[in-house]
Design a protein around this motif. Sequence first.
Motif, mmCIF file in Angstrom:
data_model
loop_
_atom_site.group_PDB
_atom_site.id
_atom_site.type_symbol
_atom_site.label_atom_id
_atom_site.label_comp_id
_atom_site.label_asym_id
_atom_site.label_seq_id
_atom_site.Cartn_x
_atom_site.Cartn_y
_atom_site.Cartn_z
ATOM 1 N N UNK A 130 -29.174 29.166 -1.496
ATOM 2 C CA UNK A 130 -29.187 30.234 -2.833
ATOM 3 C C UNK A 130 -29.299 31.441 -2.523
ATOM 4 N N UNK A 131 -29.630 31.997 -1.297
ATOM 5 C CA UNK A 131 -30.003 33.300 -0.774
ATOM 6 C C UNK A 131 -28.641 34.067 -0.330
ATOM 7 N N UNK A 132 -27.529 33.095 -0.311
ATOM 8 C CA UNK A 132 -26.271 34.225 0.306
ATOM 9 C C UNK A 132 -25.670 35.020 -0.648
ATOM 10 N N UNK A 133 -24.927 35.754 -0.128
ATOM 11 C CA UNK A 133 -24.060 36.568 -1.169
ATOM 12 C C UNK A 133 -22.903 35.675 -1.437
ATOM 13 N N UNK A 134 -22.074 35.965 -2.634
ATOM 14 C CA UNK A 134 -21.054 35.108 -3.035
ATOM 15 C C UNK A 134 -19.770 35.050 -1.779
ATOM 16 N N UNK A 135 -19.503 34.055 -1.479
ATOM 17 C CA UNK A 135 -18.704 33.835 -0.416
ATOM 18 C C UNK A 135 -17.197 34.463 -0.697
ATOM 19 N N UNK A 136 -16.573 35.044 0.487
ATOM 20 C CA UNK A 136 -15.333 35.584 0.278
ATOM 21 C C UNK A 136 -14.292 34.915 1.099
ATOM 22 N N UNK A 137 -13.098 34.433 0.524
ATOM 23 C CA UNK A 137 -12.075 33.676 1.019
ATOM 24 C C UNK A 137 -10.683 34.470 0.951
ATOM 25 N N UNK A 138 -9.811 34.653 1.915
ATOM 26 C CA UNK A 138 -8.636 35.309 1.768
ATOM 27 C C UNK A 138 -7.747 35.003 2.621
ATOM 28 N N UNK A 139 -6.558 35.482 2.746
ATOM 29 C CA UNK A 139 -5.397 35.033 3.877
ATOM 30 C C UNK A 139 -5.221 36.240 4.324
ATOM 31 N N UNK A 140 -4.908 36.236 5.901
ATOM 32 C CA UNK A 140 -4.541 37.274 6.489
ATOM 33 C C UNK A 140 -3.236 37.883 6.331
ATOM 34 N N UNK A 141 -3.209 38.893 5.691
ATOM 35 C CA UNK A 141 -2.127 39.844 5.331
ATOM 36 C C UNK A 141 -1.986 41.177 5.754
ATOM 37 N N UNK A 142 -1.204 41.754 6.442
ATOM 38 C CA UNK A 142 -1.076 43.252 6.947
ATOM 39 C C UNK A 142 -1.275 44.175 5.907
ATOM 40 N N UNK A 143 -0.799 43.458 4.804
ATOM 41 C CA UNK A 143 -0.712 44.675 3.697
ATOM 42 C C UNK A 143 -2.261 45.249 3.252
ATOM 43 N N UNK A 144 -3.305 44.359 3.608
ATOM 44 C CA UNK A 144 -4.523 44.387 3.306
ATOM 45 C C UNK A 144 -5.034 45.741 4.025
ATOM 46 N N UNK A 145 -4.421 46.198 5.127
ATOM 47 C CA UNK A 145 -4.809 47.390 5.899
ATOM 48 C C UNK A 145 -4.888 48.616 5.117
ATOM 49 N N UNK A 146 -5.851 49.290 4.952
ATOM 50 C CA UNK A 146 -6.000 50.554 4.046
ATOM 51 C C UNK A 146 -4.751 51.468 4.299
ATOM 52 N N UNK A 147 -4.255 51.939 3.294
ATOM 53 C CA UNK A 147 -3.004 52.965 3.543
ATOM 54 C C UNK A 147 -3.628 54.159 3.395
ATOM 55 N N UNK A 148 -4.831 54.614 3.039
ATOM 56 C CA UNK A 148 -5.196 55.909 3.084
ATOM 57 C C UNK A 148 -6.776 55.757 2.950
ATOM 58 N N UNK A 149 -7.247 56.726 4.058
ATOM 59 C CA UNK A 149 -8.636 56.529 4.123
ATOM 60 C C UNK A 149 -9.428 58.306 4.153
ATOM 61 N N UNK A 150 -10.441 58.153 3.421
ATOM 62 C CA UNK A 150 -10.931 59.644 3.091
ATOM 63 C C UNK A 150 -12.389 59.494 3.652
ATOM 64 N N UNK A 151 -12.722 60.745 4.023
ATOM 65 C CA UNK A 151 -14.286 61.033 4.532
ATOM 66 C C UNK A 151 -14.942 61.840 3.622
ATOM 67 N N UNK A 152 -15.899 61.593 2.718
ATOM 68 C CA UNK A 152 -16.434 62.534 2.031
ATOM 69 C C UNK A 152 -17.570 62.699 2.357
ATOM 70 N N UNK A 153 -18.178 64.285 2.176
ATOM 71 C CA UNK A 153 -19.587 64.584 2.680
ATOM 72 C C UNK A 153 -19.751 65.712 1.571
ATOM 73 N N UNK A 154 -20.998 65.977 1.352
ATOM 74 C CA UNK A 154 -21.675 66.911 0.737
ATOM 75 C C UNK A 154 -22.733 68.023 1.397
ATOM 76 N N UNK A 155 -22.707 69.068 0.927
ATOM 77 C CA UNK A 155 -23.701 70.317 1.467
ATOM 78 C C UNK A 155 -25.281 70.053 0.805
ATOM 79 N N UNK A 156 -25.006 69.498 -0.531
ATOM 80 C CA UNK A 156 -26.145 69.689 -1.156
ATOM 81 C C UNK A 156 -26.891 67.980 -1.539
ATOM 82 N N UNK A 157 -26.085 67.319 -1.691
ATOM 83 C CA UNK A 157 -26.476 66.017 -2.101
ATOM 84 C C UNK A 157 -27.053 65.087 -0.896
#
Length: 417
Positions: A130-157
């Motif tokens: 009962x301690x496990x996280x919800x299982x993940x099941x998916x098909x291998x699909x190249x379309x799941x590769x992220x098309x846009x990746x951002x790096x977010x940073x802050x000088x105050x937070x």
Amino acid sequence: MNHRQRFRSGGVAAWSIQHPIGVSMIALAVMVLGAFSLSRLNIDLLPHLIYPEIRVRINDPGVPAQIMEDRITRQLEEQLAVTEDAVSVQSNTSEGQSAVDLAFPYGKDIDIALRDASTRLDRAKRFLPDTIDPPTIYKRDPSQIPVYELAVSSTLRTSAELREWMDYTLAKWLLNLPGVAAAEVGGGLVREVQVLPDQQRLAGVGLTMDDLVRAIREGNVEAPGGQVQMRTQQMSSRVQARFTSLEQLANLPVTGAGQSKGEIVYLREVAEVNDASEQEQLRIRLNGAPGIKLSIQKQPQANTVAVVEAVRGQLAWLRDQQLIPADIAIDAVSDQAVFITRSMNNAVLAAVSGALLAMLVVYVFLGSVRRTLIIGSAIPIAVLVTFIFMQGGGLTLNIMTLGGLALGVGMLVDNTI
């Protein structure tokens, strides 16, 4: 036989000469249809290929690999191995993670296989902890590769504050854009309220760890309270008892079977309550400064360039509306639209330069402007006809099809000369 062939070829040539308007109308119709097909073609980095594989992932943080294998991986293997048409089962177990991959023969409908494997996974849940996280099941699909990746940073937070803002604010703004399937946040620190019990104090007042866990679980609830009937209206009620501060949690009364009657013990007396963060599993750095990653995934049939442009436009609009604080910097670290745009520009440049060079060579050797224009127009017409067949076959403009177009234009130029 040769005379008949010459007669037929001459007949076609004669019809073309005698009916230039008809030939022009056919060519114009083909060009219009090709341009319409081009406008409906999706643009992607890779072809839409789905490998015949199903993957299952289960996480149980902090559990050693040997225990994960005995309690989770073996159960998954036994249940998933009977999936219809599965040819192999491979597993990989590490600390806190169990991974099982199913392989199917090529030609298998992967959606049916995914549905069958999901049913097997539901049956396997009865044998899992009962301690496990919800299982993940998916098909291998190249379309799941992220098309846009951002790096977010802050000088105050702080890292935890920035992660919370991205989870509940920035990701929500981008998730509803057309073609966006997911906006996944990774890295940084996730806020976590830690309760560190003192075993000696618990034993001294007759309490156990189970008493502590039960008190926290029962004291932090929010449930419906039923309907309240008034004279003129009916109102819904609820029990609102969630903790909103550390002081409320620290002042929670804790009771147990081994406790003396009438004695009131508060959580702060037997445990230390801290406002901390989870252990950092993924560390993100941009130019040496800590940050948080935001990955944009598109829907399988969406246009990659259109999705990236929509995300860029939304971020620019948020900046103009001052909805993104001034202390937060957002930098793009991965952009598939750049590679696609460059590939398209190279293909267009190859087609245009090839057509011009072919026309130049033909004009130098034949000295006829008419024949030069006829040969020069054959290249764009042939490319537009290709777009018609691509749209009919469900293909996309990607690095493979663009490379094929460039190769086809080169062969067409050679044959034309």
